[in-house]
Design a protein around this motif. Structure first.
Motif, PDB file in Angstrom:
ATOM      1  N   MET A   1       0.831  -1.187   0.000  1.00  0.00           N
ATOM      2  CA  MET A   1       0.000   0.000   0.000  1.00  0.00           C
ATOM      3  C   MET A   1       0.880   1.258   0.000  1.00  0.00           C
ATOM      4  SD  MET A   1      -3.125   0.980   0.061  1.00  0.00           S
ATOM      5  CE  MET A   1      -4.517   1.496   0.963  1.00  0.00           C
ATOM      6  N   LYS A   2       1.983   1.178   0.764  1.00  0.00           N
ATOM      7  CA  LYS A   2       2.882   2.321   0.855  1.00  0.00           C
ATOM      8  C   LYS A   2       3.455   2.677  -0.509  1.00  0.00           C
ATOM      9  CE  LYS A   2       6.852   1.627   2.876  1.00  0.00           C
ATOM     10  NZ  LYS A   2       7.955   1.473   3.858  1.00  0.00           N
ATOM     11  N   TYR A   3       3.797   1.653  -1.283  1.00  0.00           N
ATOM     12  CA  TYR A   3       4.407   1.886  -2.590  1.00  0.00           C
ATOM     13  C   TYR A   3       3.380   2.395  -3.613  1.00  0.00           C
ATOM     14  CZ  TYR A   3       8.279  -0.567  -0.483  1.00  0.00           C
ATOM     15  OH  TYR A   3       9.299  -0.934   0.350  1.00  0.00           O
ATOM     16  N   VAL A   4       2.142   1.947  -3.469  1.00  0.00           N
ATOM     17  CA  VAL A   4       1.078   2.429  -4.363  1.00  0.00           C
ATOM     18  C   VAL A   4       0.836   3.916  -4.125  1.00  0.00           C
ATOM     19  CG1 VAL A   4      -1.380   2.227  -4.912  1.00  0.00           C
ATOM     20  CG2 VAL A   4      -0.021   0.177  -4.540  1.00  0.00           C
ATOM     21  N   ILE A   5       0.787   4.304  -2.865  1.00  0.00           N
ATOM     22  CA  ILE A   5       0.584   5.712  -2.526  1.00  0.00           C
ATOM     23  C   ILE A   5       1.761   6.548  -3.033  1.00  0.00           C
ATOM     24  CG2 ILE A   5       0.343   7.357  -0.619  1.00  0.00           C
ATOM     25  CD1 ILE A   5      -1.048   5.070   0.944  1.00  0.00           C
ATOM     26  N   LEU A   7       3.747   5.832  -5.533  1.00  0.00           N
ATOM     27  CA  LEU A   7       3.676   5.859  -6.996  1.00  0.00           C
ATOM     28  C   LEU A   7       2.632   6.857  -7.489  1.00  0.00           C
ATOM     29  CD1 LEU A   7       4.706   4.518  -9.614  1.00  0.00           C
ATOM     30  CD2 LEU A   7       2.755   2.971  -9.419  1.00  0.00           C
ATOM     31  N   ILE A   8       1.471   6.878  -6.858  1.00  0.00           N
ATOM     32  CA  ILE A   8       0.420   7.834  -7.248  1.00  0.00           C
ATOM     33  C   ILE A   8       0.881   9.266  -6.998  1.00  0.00           C
ATOM     34  CG2 ILE A   8      -1.902   8.654  -6.695  1.00  0.00           C
ATOM     35  CD1 ILE A   8      -2.646   5.712  -6.130  1.00  0.00           C
ATOM     36  N   ALA A  45      -4.474  10.017  -3.619  1.00  0.00           N
ATOM     37  CA  ALA A  45      -3.324   9.731  -2.757  1.00  0.00           C
ATOM     38  C   ALA A  45      -3.572  10.137  -1.306  1.00  0.00           C
ATOM     39  CB  ALA A  45      -2.083  10.431  -3.291  1.00  0.00           C
ATOM     40  N   LEU A  48      -6.022   7.730   0.532  1.00  0.00           N
ATOM     41  CA  LEU A  48      -5.354   6.447   0.757  1.00  0.00           C
ATOM     42  C   LEU A  48      -4.325   6.544   1.880  1.00  0.00           C
ATOM     43  CD1 LEU A  48      -4.762   5.120  -2.865  1.00  0.00           C
ATOM     44  CD2 LEU A  48      -6.369   4.240  -1.174  1.00  0.00           C
ATOM     45  N   LYS A  52      -4.454   4.605   5.523  1.00  0.00           N
ATOM     46  CA  LYS A  52      -3.319   3.793   5.962  1.00  0.00           C
ATOM     47  C   LYS A  52      -2.777   4.286   7.303  1.00  0.00           C
ATOM     48  CE  LYS A  52       1.451   2.781   4.771  1.00  0.00           C
ATOM     49  NZ  LYS A  52       1.951   3.411   5.974  1.00  0.00           N
TER      50      LYS A  52
END
Length: 83
Positions: A1-5, A7-8, A45, A48, A52
């Protein structure tokens, strides 16, 4: 989840900067890039990240109610007595 945020967020900032860089040549396309970047940051972002970051925390601890006001006043009086 951290990497998706992350990346966005990076994609949104890249979109905004790219929009500002092509603003002279393509103003309509630049506005779209800036707008999509802003939407990505604030409507995708940020929520999210907040979901988290607040996972596992009690919202009651962060609300201002009578019980928490009494706790804060008690802490203030203890600090003033110790000094």
């Amino acid at each position: 989840m951290k990497y998706v945020i992350a990346l966005i967020t990076i994609a949104s900032f890249t979109s905004i900067f790219y929009g500002f860089s092509i603003q002279e040549e393509e103003p309509l396309l630049a506005s779209k890039f800036i707008g999509f970047g802003t939407v990505g940051l604030f409507l995708v972002a940020m929520p999210l990240f907040l979901i988290k970051a607040s996972k596992g925390k009690k919202m009651k601890d962060y609300m201002l109610n009578e019980e928490n006001i009494r706790k804060m006043r008690k802490k203030e009086s203890e600090k003033s007595e110790n000094q």
